[in-house]
Design an enzyme around this catalytic site. Structure first.
Site, PDB file in Angstrom:
ATOM      1  CG  ASP A  26       2.946   4.352  -3.852  1.00 49.36           C
ATOM      2  OD1 ASP A  26       3.120   5.579  -3.591  1.00 49.36           O
ATOM      3  OD2 ASP A  26       2.269   3.351  -3.442  1.00 49.36           O
TER       4      ASP A  26
ATOM      5  CG  HIS B 205      -1.964   0.832   1.386  1.00 48.94           C
ATOM      6  ND1 HIS B 205      -2.591   1.578   0.124  1.00 48.94           N
ATOM      7  CD2 HIS B 205      -2.830   1.239   2.461  1.00 48.94           C
ATOM      8  CE1 HIS B 205      -3.474   2.486   0.420  1.00 48.94           C
ATOM      9  NE2 HIS B 205      -3.826   2.155   1.718  1.00 48.94           N
TER      10      HIS B 205
ATOM     11  CG  HIS C   5      -4.186   0.602  -8.053  1.00 47.96           C
ATOM     12  ND1 HIS C   5      -5.612   0.501  -7.750  1.00 47.96           N
ATOM     13  CD2 HIS C   5      -3.687   1.541  -7.229  1.00 47.96           C
ATOM     14  CE1 HIS C   5      -5.917   1.276  -6.794  1.00 47.96           C
ATOM     15  NE2 HIS C   5      -4.792   2.005  -6.568  1.00 47.96           N
TER      16      HIS C   5
HETATM   17  N1  ACO Z   1       4.760  -6.896 -10.489  1.00 48.35           N
HETATM   18  C1  ACO Z   1       4.487  -8.119 -11.053  1.00 48.35           C
HETATM   19  N2  ACO Z   1       3.218  -9.111 -11.116  1.00 48.35           N
HETATM   20  C2  ACO Z   1       2.284  -8.343 -10.525  1.00 48.35           C
HETATM   21  C3  ACO Z   1       2.414  -7.074  -9.961  1.00 48.35           C
HETATM   22  C4  ACO Z   1       3.786  -6.423  -9.910  1.00 48.35           C
HETATM   23  N3  ACO Z   1       3.577  -5.133  -9.423  1.00 48.35           N
HETATM   24  N4  ACO Z   1       1.102  -6.698  -9.483  1.00 48.35           N
HETATM   25  C5  ACO Z   1       0.145  -7.604  -9.911  1.00 48.35           C
HETATM   26  N5  ACO Z   1       0.970  -8.449 -10.433  1.00 48.35           N
HETATM   27  C6  ACO Z   1       0.431  -9.739 -11.040  1.00 48.35           C
HETATM   28  C7  ACO Z   1       0.007 -10.819  -9.979  1.00 48.35           C
HETATM   29  O1  ACO Z   1       1.376 -11.574  -9.794  1.00 48.35           O
HETATM   30  C8  ACO Z   1      -0.985 -11.566 -10.588  1.00 48.35           C
HETATM   31  O2  ACO Z   1      -0.581 -12.424 -11.608  1.00 48.35           O
HETATM   32  P1  ACO Z   1      -1.109 -13.982 -11.734  1.00 48.35           P
HETATM   33  O3  ACO Z   1      -2.577 -13.601 -12.439  1.00 48.35           O
HETATM   34  O4  ACO Z   1      -0.349 -14.556 -12.833  1.00 48.35           O
HETATM   35  O5  ACO Z   1      -1.291 -14.504 -10.689  1.00 48.35           O
HETATM   36  C9  ACO Z   1      -1.887 -10.487 -11.435  1.00 48.35           C
HETATM   37  O6  ACO Z   1      -0.825  -9.659 -11.653  1.00 48.35           O
HETATM   38  C10 ACO Z   1      -2.950  -9.940 -10.773  1.00 48.35           C
HETATM   39  O7  ACO Z   1      -2.394  -9.244  -9.368  1.00 48.35           O
HETATM   40  P2  ACO Z   1      -3.101  -9.396  -7.930  1.00 48.35           P
HETATM   41  O8  ACO Z   1      -2.003  -9.292  -6.955  1.00 48.35           O
HETATM   42  O9  ACO Z   1      -3.910 -10.512  -7.968  1.00 48.35           O
HETATM   43  O10 ACO Z   1      -3.997  -7.846  -7.998  1.00 48.35           O
HETATM   44  P3  ACO Z   1      -4.459  -7.228  -6.700  1.00 48.35           P
HETATM   45  O11 ACO Z   1      -5.360  -6.359  -6.910  1.00 48.35           O
HETATM   46  O12 ACO Z   1      -4.659  -8.173  -5.706  1.00 48.35           O
HETATM   47  O13 ACO Z   1      -2.930  -6.464  -6.162  1.00 48.35           O
HETATM   48  C11 ACO Z   1      -1.499  -4.706  -5.781  1.00 48.35           C
HETATM   49  C12 ACO Z   1      -3.024  -5.009  -6.406  1.00 48.35           C
HETATM   50  C13 ACO Z   1      -1.537  -5.133  -4.156  1.00 48.35           C
HETATM   51  C14 ACO Z   1      -1.319  -3.233  -5.678  1.00 48.35           C
HETATM   52  C15 ACO Z   1      -0.429  -5.309  -6.718  1.00 48.35           C
HETATM   53  O14 ACO Z   1      -0.281  -4.922  -8.100  1.00 48.35           O
HETATM   54  C16 ACO Z   1       0.969  -5.203  -6.137  1.00 48.35           C
HETATM   55  O15 ACO Z   1       1.661  -5.897  -5.220  1.00 48.35           O
HETATM   56  N6  ACO Z   1       1.629  -4.222  -6.558  1.00 48.35           N
HETATM   57  C17 ACO Z   1       3.127  -3.928  -6.454  1.00 48.35           C
HETATM   58  C18 ACO Z   1       3.050  -3.081  -4.913  1.00 48.35           C
HETATM   59  C19 ACO Z   1       2.543  -1.819  -5.185  1.00 48.35           C
HETATM   60  O16 ACO Z   1       2.887  -0.822  -6.068  1.00 48.35           O
HETATM   61  N7  ACO Z   1       1.536  -1.384  -4.324  1.00 48.35           N
HETATM   62  C20 ACO Z   1       0.926   0.398  -4.633  1.00 48.35           C
HETATM   63  C21 ACO Z   1      -0.431   0.223  -4.723  1.00 48.35           C
HETATM   64  S1  ACO Z   1      -1.071   1.941  -4.976  1.00 48.35           S
HETATM   65  C22 ACO Z   1      -1.304   2.391  -3.442  1.00 48.35           C
HETATM   66  O17 ACO Z   1      -1.573   1.673  -2.530  1.00 48.35           O
HETATM   67  C23 ACO Z   1      -1.159   3.643  -3.012  1.00 48.35           C
END
Ligand code: ACO
Length: 448
Positions: A383, A288, A327
């Site tokens: 971010d 987050h 996201h």
């Molecule tokens: N890098 C690589 N792969 C990713 C990333 C990433 N940053 N984000 C998602 N994925 C992939 C997942 O592995 C998943 O792949 P799969 O379908 O093969 O299993 C797919 O994309 C869907 O991702 P989920 O984790 O199911 O998406 P969710 O909505 O639960 O998560 C989140 C969203 C937590 C933001 C995620 O994208 C992440 O961890 N990003 C990196 C951390 C980040 O930048 N957080 C800031 C968010 S903005 C904020 O809070 C202000």
């Protein structure tokens, strides 16, 4: 609130009962029993509680919906922030984020978020006056800060000290008194920068710099962070405005993890300082608000543009995440990230180009073309660029999530207020699907 009418028919399905197209309802047939149900649809939503009438027998508790991490559950009705994740749209109270970032100030935007309308000149002056006159903190708070290790993370210090504020303001427990809520709003928005700056100064071993009421919200924060021996701190106008815009971009983002924490904890009717401490803790996590810190650490780990492909390869192999990408809601370029990218160059003009920007741009270039990211609709989020801006402005990495928590305070309070005044809301208490052991007798230790 309009009462929801739910009808359940126990009769065998008859052809004439089949739903007429165009009706705002959902027909459900429970194949366990053959019973049919018609559930109203309002605002493109069904009420989860309407499923409870669906029972396989008289003793059945009734159907509940299973939604780990609330990926398809609306927990409230809200009038604060609108996001269209597919189109990359973000609006506060109807105003596009791009327009607010260009024309508004953080305090004006905070007022809008909290009270629903842009303030008149008099309302804005009054609002700024009250926030400015609530920036000081009790001297005892400094004693708590002194108790922290020199290398304590400022988010840990912020979480603790904002929770501690509740002990100084017992009147804050009077949460259904609008005057009390208003006062705690002034205090929280006013004091979050002071607590944050003091936490930072503690980690440097520097004396605390007190608030200066003649400065703007952002300039005063910079003053408390960076002032040394000068009699009057003067913020660089480009940096002051950049910080203010970043504050606008971070002010609210509807039902994210920390707002959900704010609402859930606040729903127990605890005071707002304790609830804000919980929301700040939720924001601290690297998935987050801690992501801006994680992005910069990642860019350092990558080290050079030449090593980006190798890093992306390990991301695609599932070994790590590309921090600052992806996201829950945006499946398009985060509109805030676009504005941040622009601000980054304005800050670099003053402070010099941050060499990490080249690594970031290469990550973005490759990711936006790569099938792995395209298929999953992973785009830069807010971010991705903020860390580079903060670093160029002279903030240490550990302060990045703090810089998120300060402006998000207005959003958290607005969400909390809305939750408290919503007659439909109750203490937040989800259900579970129990899959553990059935009843069994206690085994004495000798027999295990
Ligand atoms: N890098 C690589 N792969 C990713 C990333 C990433 N940053 N984000 C998602 N994925 C992939 C997942 O592995 C998943 O792949 P799969 O379908 O093969 O299993 C797919 O994309 C869907 O991702 P989920 O984790 O199911 O998406 P969710 O909505 O639960 O998560 C989140 C969203 C937590 C933001 C995620 O994208 C992440 O961890 N990003 C990196 C951390 C980040 O930048 N957080 C800031 C968010 S903005 C904020 O809070 C202000």
């Amino acid at each position: 609130m309009e009462a929801q009418k739910v009808t359940a028919s126990n009769a065998a399905p008859a052809p004439e009962q089949s739903p007429t197209p165009g009706r705002d309802s959902l027909s459900i047939t429970d194949n366990r029993t053959g019973k049919k149900y018609e559930i109203p649809i309002k605002n493109n939503t069904i009420r989860a509680l309407d499923l409870r009438q669906i029972k396989s027998n008289d003793k059945d508790f009734g159907l509940i919906s299973y939604d780990p991490a609330f990926t398809n559950t609306a927990s409230c009705e809200s009038r604060i922030t609108y996001i269209d994740g597919d189109a990359g749209i973000l609006r506060y109270r109807g105003y596009p984020i791009e327009e607010l970032a260009e024309k508004s100030t953080y305090l004006e935007t905070a007022y809008l978020i909290l009270y629903g309308e842009l303030p008149t000149r008099d309302q804005l002056n009054d609002w700024q006056y009250h926030i400015t006159h609530h920036t000081f903190i009790h001297e005892s708070i400094k004693k708590f800060l002194d108790g922290f290790h020199y290398d304590a993370h400022p988010m840990g210090m912020l979480i603790s000290t904002v929770a501690a504020l509740s002990t100084f303001y017992p009147d804050a427990k009077d949460i259904f008194n609008p005057e009390s809520r208003k006062k705690q709003t002034y205090r929280l928005i006013g004091k979050m920068p002071t607590l944050s700056a003091f936490a930072y100064r503690h980690s440097l071993g520097m004396p605390f710099a007190y608030p200066d009421n003649e400065l703007t919200y952002g300039a005063n924060f910079l003053n408390m962070l960076f002032r040394t021996t000068e009699l009057k701190y003067r913020a660089n106008p480009t940096l002051e405005r950049a910080l203010d815009i970043l504050f606008i971009l971070h002010a609210d983002h509807e039902q994210n993890c920390s707002s959900t924490a704010m609402r859930a904890v606040g729903s127990s009717h605890v005071d707002p300082y304790s609830a804000i401490a919980a929301a700040t803790a939720a924001l601290y996590g690297p998935l987050h608000g801690g992501a801006n810190e994680a992005v910069l650490r990642m860019l350092y780990e990558i080290g050079s543009v030449a090593k980006v492909p190798e890093y992306i390869k390990s991301v695609k192999a599932g070994e790590r995440l590309l921090m600052g990408f992806g996201h829950r809601v945006y499946k398009n370029y985060d509109p805030r990230a676009r504005i941040c990218k622009h601000i980054a160059y304005e800050v670099f003009d003053v402070m010099g180009r941050n060499p990490m920007i080249d690594i970031a741009l290469e990550c973005e270039r490759i990711a936006l073309e790569d099938d792995y990211f395209v298929k999953r609709r992973l785009y830069p989020n807010v971010d991705f660029y903020t860390g580079l801006i903060y670093q160029s402005m002279g903030f240490p990495v550990t302060m990045f999530p703090v810089l998120f928590a300060i402006p998000r305070t207005s959003g958290w309070i607005a969400q909390w207020d809305e939750m408290l005044l919503d007659p439909e809301q109750k203490i937040s208490r989800p259900r579970q699907v129990y899959l553990g052991a059935d009843k069994r007798p206690y085994l004495p230790i000798e027999q295990r």
